[in-house]
Design a protein around this motif. Sequence first.
Motif, short mmCIF file in Angstrom:
data_model
loop_
_atom_site.label_atom_id
_atom_site.label_comp_id
_atom_site.label_asym_id
_atom_site.label_seq_id
_atom_site.Cartn_x
_atom_site.Cartn_y
_atom_site.Cartn_z
N SER A 69 -11.01 -16.77 40.65
CA SER A 69 -10.27 -17.61 39.71
C SER A 69 -9.33 -16.77 38.84
CB SER A 69 -11.23 -18.38 38.81
OG SER A 69 -11.89 -17.48 37.93
N GLN A 70 -8.35 -17.44 38.23
CA GLN A 70 -7.39 -16.75 37.36
C GLN A 70 -8.08 -16.10 36.17
OE1 GLN A 70 -4.07 -16.08 37.66
NE2 GLN A 70 -4.33 -16.85 39.74
N SER A 71 -9.16 -16.70 35.69
CA SER A 71 -9.84 -16.15 34.51
C SER A 71 -10.53 -14.82 34.80
CB SER A 71 -10.87 -17.17 33.99
OG SER A 71 -11.90 -17.37 34.95
N GLN A 72 -10.81 -14.53 36.06
CA GLN A 72 -11.51 -13.30 36.43
C GLN A 72 -10.65 -12.34 37.25
OE1 GLN A 72 -14.61 -12.45 35.45
NE2 GLN A 72 -14.70 -14.33 34.23
N ILE A 73 -9.46 -12.78 37.62
CA ILE A 73 -8.65 -12.02 38.59
C ILE A 73 -8.24 -10.65 38.06
CG2 ILE A 73 -6.30 -12.78 37.98
CD1 ILE A 73 -7.41 -13.09 41.53
N ILE A 74 -7.95 -10.53 36.76
CA ILE A 74 -7.48 -9.25 36.22
C ILE A 74 -8.60 -8.23 36.19
CG2 ILE A 74 -6.57 -8.09 34.18
CD1 ILE A 74 -4.95 -10.58 33.57
N SER A 75 -9.77 -8.62 35.68
CA SER A 75 -10.88 -7.68 35.62
C SER A 75 -11.32 -7.25 37.01
CB SER A 75 -12.05 -8.27 34.83
OG SER A 75 -12.42 -9.53 35.34
N GLU A 76 -11.33 -8.20 37.96
CA GLU A 76 -11.73 -7.87 39.33
C GLU A 76 -10.72 -6.94 39.99
OE1 GLU A 76 -14.43 -8.52 41.01
OE2 GLU A 76 -15.43 -10.04 39.80
N SER A 77 -9.43 -7.21 39.82
CA SER A 77 -8.41 -6.38 40.47
C SER A 77 -8.34 -5.00 39.84
CB SER A 77 -7.03 -7.07 40.41
OG SER A 77 -6.61 -7.26 39.08
N ASN A 78 -8.58 -4.91 38.52
CA ASN A 78 -8.57 -3.60 37.86
C ASN A 78 -9.68 -2.69 38.39
OD1 ASN A 78 -6.37 -4.07 36.25
ND2 ASN A 78 -7.50 -4.32 34.35
N LEU A 79 -10.88 -3.26 38.53
CA LEU A 79 -11.99 -2.44 39.03
C LEU A 79 -11.75 -2.06 40.49
CD1 LEU A 79 -14.73 -1.11 38.73
CD2 LEU A 79 -15.81 -3.31 39.26
N LEU A 80 -11.27 -2.99 41.28
CA LEU A 80 -10.99 -2.71 42.69
C LEU A 80 -9.92 -1.63 42.83
CD1 LEU A 80 -11.40 -3.21 45.67
CD2 LEU A 80 -9.96 -5.25 45.49
N SER A 81 -8.90 -1.68 41.97
CA SER A 81 -7.85 -0.65 42.00
C SER A 81 -8.43 0.73 41.70
CB SER A 81 -6.77 -1.00 40.97
OG SER A 81 -5.73 -0.04 40.99
N LYS A 82 -9.34 0.79 40.72
CA LYS A 82 -10.00 2.07 40.39
C LYS A 82 -10.79 2.60 41.58
CE LYS A 82 -10.68 1.07 35.46
NZ LYS A 82 -11.72 0.76 34.44
N VAL A 83 -11.48 1.70 42.27
CA VAL A 83 -12.28 2.09 43.44
C VAL A 83 -11.38 2.67 44.53
CG1 VAL A 83 -13.66 1.19 45.35
CG2 VAL A 83 -14.19 0.50 43.00
N ILE A 84 -10.26 2.00 44.79
CA ILE A 84 -9.34 2.48 45.84
C ILE A 84 -8.75 3.84 45.45
CG2 ILE A 84 -7.11 2.02 46.96
CD1 ILE A 84 -7.89 -0.96 46.88
N GLU A 85 -8.40 4.00 44.19
CA GLU A 85 -7.85 5.28 43.72
C GLU A 85 -8.86 6.41 43.89
OE1 GLU A 85 -6.56 4.90 39.72
OE2 GLU A 85 -4.76 3.74 40.22
N SER A 86 -10.14 6.08 43.76
CA SER A 86 -11.18 7.12 43.83
C SER A 86 -11.59 7.45 45.25
CB SER A 86 -12.42 6.66 43.05
OG SER A 86 -13.07 5.59 43.72
N ARG A 87 -11.14 6.65 46.22
CA ARG A 87 -11.50 6.92 47.62
C ARG A 87 -10.52 7.91 48.24
NH1 ARG A 87 -16.40 6.10 47.47
NH2 ARG A 87 -15.85 6.27 45.28
N GLN A 88 -10.98 8.63 49.24
CA GLN A 88 -10.16 9.64 49.88
C GLN A 88 -9.07 8.99 50.73
OE1 GLN A 88 -12.34 12.40 52.25
NE2 GLN A 88 -10.58 13.67 52.74
N ALA A 89 -7.84 9.47 50.59
CA ALA A 89 -6.72 8.95 51.36
C ALA A 89 -6.43 9.85 52.54
CB ALA A 89 -5.48 8.83 50.49
#
Length: 225
Positions: free
Chosen positions: A176-196
């Motif tokens: 939902s829109q009410s949770q989309i920012i917090s969910e996407s922020n954490l997911l972005s951090k996870v992707i940044e922390s994974r090996q590319a």
Amino acid sequence: SIDVPKESRVIIVEFALLYSPYPVPLQYLKSLTNVTQRTIQKDLAEVKDGLGEYGLKLYSNDKHYFIYGDEENIRKFGLRRFRDMQDTIAQDKVSTLIPSYEQQCIKIERGLLNLEQQTGHYLTDESLFQVKQFICFSLIRYKNKFYLNKENIDDEKNKKPRNELLKQLLQELGVSQSQIISESNLLSKVIESRQASQPLAVKGSNELYLIAGQIIRNFYAVSGI
């Protein structure tokens, strides 16, 4: 029946608890790995010890068990366990705990493929596995009404192209829109922390590397292999 190693049993029990919105009966946990009452009690003791590092606790009442604590810490704990369970017997067993696992994974795979193509940030196979499993895990937690804390959101970071793409993906997956920012922020951090994956250093090879990556990811997403 196959004897499941202790390390795999503990991971299976952890995810059975984390995927459930309610306290889980001891008998059900025992049946997952086909062990004795004494063994499952020992496995639960291992679960309890492992949770401490993340500030989480194992609740028990009348032979029913439940993991509780800060939701972001629970997500991070799950991510750590996805790394631990890769290429183990636990991997297949844990996937059977997820409703519509295959269909959901195909959607996520396509979304991550688009993210890689748009940003040029290609993940290693190991990192891709962990991110995909993390998204599945997060969706289950979200659908069970375990929400992330919306405080301390970085508005500037939220406007990054990666976050916009992640918000699109999560919206398609039902967040939902009410949770989309917090969910996407954490997911972005996870992707940044994974090996590319690193492009080859040879001149002119980067474009070829990206094209090859796109072909492989497209095939993977379409075939589901």
